[in-house]
Design a protein around this motif. Sequence first.
Motif, PDB file in Angstrom:
ATOM      1  N   LYS A   7       0.861  -1.181   0.000  1.00  0.00           N
ATOM      2  CA  LYS A   7       0.000   0.000   0.000  1.00  0.00           C
ATOM      3  C   LYS A   7       0.898   1.232   0.000  1.00  0.00           C
ATOM      4  O   LYS A   7       1.737   1.396   0.885  1.00  0.00           O
ATOM      5  CB  LYS A   7      -0.889   0.003   1.245  1.00  0.00           C
ATOM      6  CG  LYS A   7      -1.805   1.198   1.360  1.00  0.00           C
ATOM      7  CD  LYS A   7      -2.645   1.092   2.634  1.00  0.00           C
ATOM      8  CE  LYS A   7      -3.564   2.264   2.814  1.00  0.00           C
ATOM      9  NZ  LYS A   7      -4.369   2.141   4.049  1.00  0.00           N
ATOM     10  N   THR A   8       0.743   2.091  -1.012  1.00  0.00           N
ATOM     11  CA  THR A   8       1.477   3.345  -1.090  1.00  0.00           C
ATOM     12  C   THR A   8       0.507   4.470  -0.760  1.00  0.00           C
ATOM     13  O   THR A   8      -0.546   4.589  -1.386  1.00  0.00           O
ATOM     14  CB  THR A   8       2.080   3.548  -2.489  1.00  0.00           C
ATOM     15  OG1 THR A   8       3.009   2.492  -2.748  1.00  0.00           O
ATOM     16  CG2 THR A   8       2.796   4.885  -2.594  1.00  0.00           C
ATOM     17  N   THR A   9       0.862   5.277   0.236  1.00  0.00           N
ATOM     18  CA  THR A   9      -0.022   6.338   0.719  1.00  0.00           C
ATOM     19  C   THR A   9       0.601   7.704   0.492  1.00  0.00           C
ATOM     20  O   THR A   9       1.780   7.915   0.774  1.00  0.00           O
ATOM     21  CB  THR A   9      -0.305   6.148   2.225  1.00  0.00           C
ATOM     22  OG1 THR A   9      -0.855   4.843   2.430  1.00  0.00           O
ATOM     23  CG2 THR A   9      -1.275   7.189   2.748  1.00  0.00           C
ATOM     24  N   GLY A  19      -1.170  -2.388  -4.545  1.00  0.00           N
ATOM     25  CA  GLY A  19      -0.689  -3.113  -5.714  1.00  0.00           C
ATOM     26  C   GLY A  19       0.109  -4.337  -5.333  1.00  0.00           C
ATOM     27  O   GLY A  19       0.272  -4.656  -4.159  1.00  0.00           O
ATOM     28  N   LYS A  20       0.606  -5.014  -6.359  1.00  0.00           N
ATOM     29  CA  LYS A  20       1.443  -6.190  -6.157  1.00  0.00           C
ATOM     30  C   LYS A  20       2.784  -5.958  -6.835  1.00  0.00           C
ATOM     31  O   LYS A  20       2.888  -5.202  -7.806  1.00  0.00           O
ATOM     32  CB  LYS A  20       0.767  -7.441  -6.695  1.00  0.00           C
ATOM     33  CG  LYS A  20       0.532  -7.435  -8.185  1.00  0.00           C
ATOM     34  CD  LYS A  20      -0.168  -8.700  -8.634  1.00  0.00           C
ATOM     35  CE  LYS A  20      -0.324  -8.685 -10.152  1.00  0.00           C
ATOM     36  NZ  LYS A  20      -0.905  -9.929 -10.650  1.00  0.00           N
ATOM     37  N   HIS A  21       3.815  -6.620  -6.303  1.00  0.00           N
ATOM     38  CA  HIS A  21       5.171  -6.398  -6.818  1.00  0.00           C
ATOM     39  C   HIS A  21       6.022  -7.606  -6.491  1.00  0.00           C
ATOM     40  O   HIS A  21       5.926  -8.159  -5.395  1.00  0.00           O
ATOM     41  CB  HIS A  21       5.752  -5.138  -6.157  1.00  0.00           C
ATOM     42  CG  HIS A  21       7.130  -4.771  -6.574  1.00  0.00           C
ATOM     43  ND1 HIS A  21       7.487  -4.549  -7.876  1.00  0.00           N
ATOM     44  CD2 HIS A  21       8.256  -4.574  -5.850  1.00  0.00           C
ATOM     45  CE1 HIS A  21       8.771  -4.213  -7.932  1.00  0.00           C
ATOM     46  NE2 HIS A  21       9.255  -4.229  -6.713  1.00  0.00           N
ATOM     47  N   GLN A  22       6.843  -8.014  -7.440  1.00  0.00           N
ATOM     48  CA  GLN A  22       7.808  -9.063  -7.152  1.00  0.00           C
ATOM     49  C   GLN A  22       9.205  -8.477  -7.273  1.00  0.00           C
ATOM     50  O   GLN A  22       9.498  -7.712  -8.193  1.00  0.00           O
ATOM     51  CB  GLN A  22       7.619 -10.279  -8.039  1.00  0.00           C
ATOM     52  CG  GLN A  22       7.749 -10.064  -9.512  1.00  0.00           C
ATOM     53  CD  GLN A  22       7.380 -11.317 -10.271  1.00  0.00           C
ATOM     54  OE1 GLN A  22       6.248 -11.782 -10.206  1.00  0.00           O
ATOM     55  NE2 GLN A  22       8.332 -11.859 -10.988  1.00  0.00           N
ATOM     56  N   THR A  23      10.053  -8.820  -6.302  1.00  0.00           N
ATOM     57  CA  THR A  23      11.369  -8.210  -6.222  1.00  0.00           C
ATOM     58  C   THR A  23      12.337  -9.122  -5.485  1.00  0.00           C
ATOM     59  O   THR A  23      11.924  -9.976  -4.706  1.00  0.00           O
ATOM     60  CB  THR A  23      11.276  -6.849  -5.507  1.00  0.00           C
ATOM     61  OG1 THR A  23      12.561  -6.230  -5.476  1.00  0.00           O
ATOM     62  CG2 THR A  23      10.758  -6.990  -4.085  1.00  0.00           C
ATOM     63  N   SER A  24      13.615  -8.910  -5.716  1.00  0.00           N
ATOM     64  CA  SER A  24      14.627  -9.666  -4.971  1.00  0.00           C
ATOM     65  C   SER A  24      15.058  -8.906  -3.719  1.00  0.00           C
ATOM     66  O   SER A  24      15.725  -9.453  -2.859  1.00  0.00           O
ATOM     67  CB  SER A  24      15.833  -9.952  -5.857  1.00  0.00           C
ATOM     68  OG  SER A  24      16.387  -8.742  -6.322  1.00  0.00           O
ATOM     69  N   TYR A  30      10.501   0.910  -4.871  1.00  0.00           N
ATOM     70  CA  TYR A  30       9.349   0.857  -5.773  1.00  0.00           C
ATOM     71  C   TYR A  30       8.103   1.344  -5.038  1.00  0.00           C
ATOM     72  O   TYR A  30       7.799   0.870  -3.952  1.00  0.00           O
ATOM     73  CB  TYR A  30       9.161  -0.581  -6.253  1.00  0.00           C
ATOM     74  CG  TYR A  30       8.022  -0.770  -7.212  1.00  0.00           C
ATOM     75  CD1 TYR A  30       8.159  -0.435  -8.555  1.00  0.00           C
ATOM     76  CD2 TYR A  30       6.813  -1.295  -6.784  1.00  0.00           C
ATOM     77  CE1 TYR A  30       7.116  -0.620  -9.447  1.00  0.00           C
ATOM     78  CE2 TYR A  30       5.766  -1.491  -7.669  1.00  0.00           C
ATOM     79  CZ  TYR A  30       5.926  -1.149  -8.998  1.00  0.00           C
ATOM     80  OH  TYR A  30       4.892  -1.334  -9.875  1.00  0.00           O
ATOM     81  N   LEU A  31       7.390   2.288  -5.628  1.00  0.00           N
ATOM     82  CA  LEU A  31       6.165   2.820  -5.026  1.00  0.00           C
ATOM     83  C   LEU A  31       4.903   2.385  -5.765  1.00  0.00           C
ATOM     84  O   LEU A  31       3.814   2.460  -5.212  1.00  0.00           O
ATOM     85  CB  LEU A  31       6.215   4.351  -4.981  1.00  0.00           C
ATOM     86  CG  LEU A  31       7.236   4.969  -4.037  1.00  0.00           C
ATOM     87  CD1 LEU A  31       7.268   6.484  -4.208  1.00  0.00           C
ATOM     88  CD2 LEU A  31       6.937   4.594  -2.601  1.00  0.00           C
ATOM     89  N   GLY A  32       5.044   1.961  -7.023  1.00  0.00           N
ATOM     90  CA  GLY A  32       3.895   1.557  -7.814  1.00  0.00           C
ATOM     91  C   GLY A  32       4.007   2.076  -9.225  1.00  0.00           C
ATOM     92  O   GLY A  32       4.856   2.920  -9.516  1.00  0.00           O
ATOM     93  N   SER A  33       3.118   1.586 -10.095  1.00  0.00           N
ATOM     94  CA  SER A  33       3.241   1.965 -11.503  1.00  0.00           C
ATOM     95  C   SER A  33       1.934   2.401 -12.154  1.00  0.00           C
ATOM     96  O   SER A  33       1.891   2.570 -13.363  1.00  0.00           O
ATOM     97  CB  SER A  33       3.832   0.794 -12.290  1.00  0.00           C
ATOM     98  OG  SER A  33       2.961  -0.318 -12.221  1.00  0.00           O
ATOM     99  N   ALA A  36      -2.254   7.049 -12.408  1.00  0.00           N
ATOM    100  CA  ALA A  36      -2.664   8.076 -11.441  1.00  0.00           C
ATOM    101  C   ALA A  36      -1.617   8.226 -10.342  1.00  0.00           C
ATOM    102  O   ALA A  36      -1.304   9.346  -9.918  1.00  0.00           O
ATOM    103  CB  ALA A  36      -4.019   7.726 -10.833  1.00  0.00           C
ATOM    104  N   LEU A  37      -1.055   7.112  -9.891  1.00  0.00           N
ATOM    105  CA  LEU A  37      -0.026   7.170  -8.851  1.00  0.00           C
ATOM    106  C   LEU A  37       1.226   7.863  -9.375  1.00  0.00           C
ATOM    107  O   LEU A  37       1.800   8.720  -8.699  1.00  0.00           O
ATOM    108  CB  LEU A  37       0.313   5.767  -8.350  1.00  0.00           C
ATOM    109  CG  LEU A  37       1.426   5.686  -7.308  1.00  0.00           C
ATOM    110  CD1 LEU A  37       1.061   6.467  -6.046  1.00  0.00           C
ATOM    111  CD2 LEU A  37       1.743   4.246  -6.969  1.00  0.00           C
ATOM    112  N   GLU A  38       1.650   7.516 -10.568  1.00  0.00           N
ATOM    113  CA  GLU A  38       2.841   8.155 -11.147  1.00  0.00           C
ATOM    114  C   GLU A  38       2.642   9.661 -11.294  1.00  0.00           C
ATOM    115  O   GLU A  38       3.557  10.441 -11.030  1.00  0.00           O
ATOM    116  CB  GLU A  38       3.186   7.518 -12.488  1.00  0.00           C
ATOM    117  CG  GLU A  38       3.768   6.123 -12.337  1.00  0.00           C
ATOM    118  CD  GLU A  38       4.071   5.442 -13.658  1.00  0.00           C
ATOM    119  OE1 GLU A  38       3.610   5.930 -14.727  1.00  0.00           O
ATOM    120  OE2 GLU A  38       4.760   4.421 -13.631  1.00  0.00           O
ATOM    121  N   ALA A  39       1.441  10.088 -11.698  1.00  0.00           N
ATOM    122  CA  ALA A  39       1.144  11.521 -11.824  1.00  0.00           C
ATOM    123  C   ALA A  39       1.186  12.202 -10.461  1.00  0.00           C
ATOM    124  O   ALA A  39       1.703  13.319 -10.328  1.00  0.00           O
ATOM    125  CB  ALA A  39      -0.215  11.729 -12.483  1.00  0.00           C
ATOM    126  N   ALA A  40       0.654  11.528  -9.446  1.00  0.00           N
ATOM    127  CA  ALA A  40       0.652  12.104  -8.093  1.00  0.00           C
ATOM    128  C   ALA A  40       2.070  12.228  -7.550  1.00  0.00           C
ATOM    129  O   ALA A  40       2.414  13.233  -6.918  1.00  0.00           O
ATOM    130  CB  ALA A  40      -0.201  11.249  -7.165  1.00  0.00           C
TER     131      ALA A  40
END
Length: 64
Positions: A7-9, A19-24, A30-33, A36-40
């Motif tokens: 959850k990105t606030t 959102g969901k994310h896979q990472t090592s 990472y905040l999300g993609s 609307a989130l990228e614009a904010a």
Amino acid sequence: MFYTIYKTTNKLNGKFYVGKHQTSKLNDGYLGSGKALEAAIKKHGKENFEKRILFIFEDEKSMN
């Protein structure tokens, strides 16, 4: 590999994105993609957003 639900606030107005994310690396910045989130983030600055990992799964199927 980590499979996460997060959850990105926006700390300024309380709006959030889930959102969901896979990472090592869990703390990869990472905040999300979403568009609307990228614009904010562009409007308010990355420093005004906070990401919290809600769930960590062992595989992609479980995450989905």
